[in-house]
Design a protein around this motif. Structure first.
Motif, short mmCIF file in Angstrom:
data_model
loop_
_atom_site.label_atom_id
_atom_site.label_comp_id
_atom_site.label_asym_id
_atom_site.label_seq_id
_atom_site.Cartn_x
_atom_site.Cartn_y
_atom_site.Cartn_z
N SER A 1 60.37 42.15 61.17
CA SER A 1 60.07 41.26 60.05
C SER A 1 59.28 40.04 60.48
O SER A 1 59.32 39.63 61.64
CB SER A 1 61.38 40.77 59.41
OG SER A 1 62.11 41.83 58.87
N THR B 1 59.38 34.31 52.52
CA THR B 1 60.74 34.79 52.76
C THR B 1 60.68 35.77 53.94
O THR B 1 59.60 36.24 54.30
CB THR B 1 61.31 35.54 51.53
OG1 THR B 1 60.48 36.68 51.26
CG2 THR B 1 61.40 34.64 50.31
N GLU B 2 61.82 36.07 54.51
CA GLU B 2 61.89 37.07 55.58
C GLU B 2 61.30 38.37 55.03
O GLU B 2 61.75 38.87 53.99
CB GLU B 2 63.35 37.26 55.99
CG GLU B 2 63.56 38.10 57.21
CD GLU B 2 63.30 37.34 58.50
OE1 GLU B 2 63.17 38.01 59.53
OE2 GLU B 2 63.21 36.10 58.48
N THR B 3 60.28 38.90 55.71
CA THR B 3 59.52 40.02 55.16
C THR B 3 59.38 41.15 56.18
O THR B 3 58.63 41.03 57.14
CB THR B 3 58.12 39.55 54.70
OG1 THR B 3 58.28 38.46 53.79
CG2 THR B 3 57.34 40.66 54.05
N VAL C 1 53.97 34.46 54.70
CA VAL C 1 55.13 34.87 53.91
C VAL C 1 56.01 33.66 53.60
O VAL C 1 56.03 32.69 54.36
CB VAL C 1 55.95 35.96 54.64
CG1 VAL C 1 55.12 37.22 54.85
CG2 VAL C 1 56.50 35.46 55.97
N ALA D 1 52.00 42.87 54.36
CA ALA D 1 53.33 42.63 53.79
C ALA D 1 53.39 41.31 53.01
O ALA D 1 54.32 41.10 52.23
CB ALA D 1 54.38 42.63 54.91
N ALA D 2 52.42 40.43 53.20
CA ALA D 2 52.38 39.18 52.44
C ALA D 2 52.13 39.47 50.97
O ALA D 2 51.39 40.40 50.62
CB ALA D 2 51.28 38.26 53.00
N HIS D 3 52.73 38.68 50.11
CA HIS D 3 52.61 38.88 48.67
C HIS D 3 51.14 38.89 48.24
O HIS D 3 50.40 37.96 48.51
CB HIS D 3 53.36 37.78 47.93
CG HIS D 3 53.26 37.91 46.45
ND1 HIS D 3 53.92 38.89 45.74
CD2 HIS D 3 52.55 37.20 45.54
CE1 HIS D 3 53.62 38.77 44.47
NE2 HIS D 3 52.78 37.76 44.32
N PHE E 1 57.96 44.49 57.81
CA PHE E 1 56.65 45.14 57.71
C PHE E 1 56.55 46.43 58.50
O PHE E 1 55.62 47.20 58.30
CB PHE E 1 55.53 44.18 58.12
CG PHE E 1 55.51 43.83 59.58
CD1 PHE E 1 54.79 44.60 60.49
CD2 PHE E 1 56.20 42.73 60.05
CE1 PHE E 1 54.77 44.28 61.83
CE2 PHE E 1 56.18 42.39 61.39
CZ PHE E 1 55.46 43.16 62.29
#
Length: 164
Positions: free
Chosen positions: A37, A12-14, A10, A70-72, A16
């Motif tokens: 996160s 940014t703070e993500t 990631v 959750a990663a893009h 999940f």
């Protein structure tokens, strides 16, 4: 694994996951906690991410899948998981029996459930009898296809997905 590897996926703070915890002063009541996160770390991996799951994926594998997904642009490929994530608390039953229960609820940040539902893949693929007989891993083949693109020949995908 979830945080040490997930943080590299990631930028940014993500968030999940979003757990619930029991209220000890009110048995049977549960309360939402803050989302869990991933915090970005270096070196950042920006390539394609494909997570393979099936109905035997459970507990920590489901939680890890939630984090990595959750990663893009990450994709989950396979079949719906067991729906058995969360911590476990063992206890004794009469007659010398022992069992376990989950003491927390595990949800996505939007509060969608995972327990008893499972992690539903973006791309559903299940092994077929024909594929098993041929020694193929159709789930892995689809993962390779997702990474390399649709223009890669089926023979090349099968070659890359074949165990060495």
């Amino acid at each position: 694994m979830v945080f040490s590897l997930g943080s590299l996926l990631v930028d940014t703070e993500t968030p999940f996951a979003r757990p619930t915890v029991g209220d000890l002063s009110n048995p049977g009541a549960f309360h939402w906690t803050n989302p869990v996160s991933l915090s970005p770390a270096q070196p950042h991996y920006s390539g394609k991410i494909v997570i393979l799951v099936d109905e035997t994926s459970k507990s920590q594998a489901e939680y890890t899948t939630m984090a990595f997904r959750a990663a893009h642009g990450a994709l989950v490929v396979g079949s719906t998981t067991a729906g058995a994530d969360g911590n476990v608390s063992p206890f004794a039953l009469p007659g010398g029996l022992r069992t376990m229960i989950s003491g927390i609820g595990v949800f996505y940040p939007d509060k969608a459930p995972t327990q008893r539902v499972g992690i539903v893949p973006n791309v559903e693929v299940k092994p077929t009898i024909a594929g098993i007989r041929a020694g193929r891993d159709e789930v892995l083949e689809e993962a390779v296809r997702q990474i390399l693109g649709r223009g890669v020949s089926p023979a090349e995908i099968e070659r890359l997905a074949k165990p060495q």
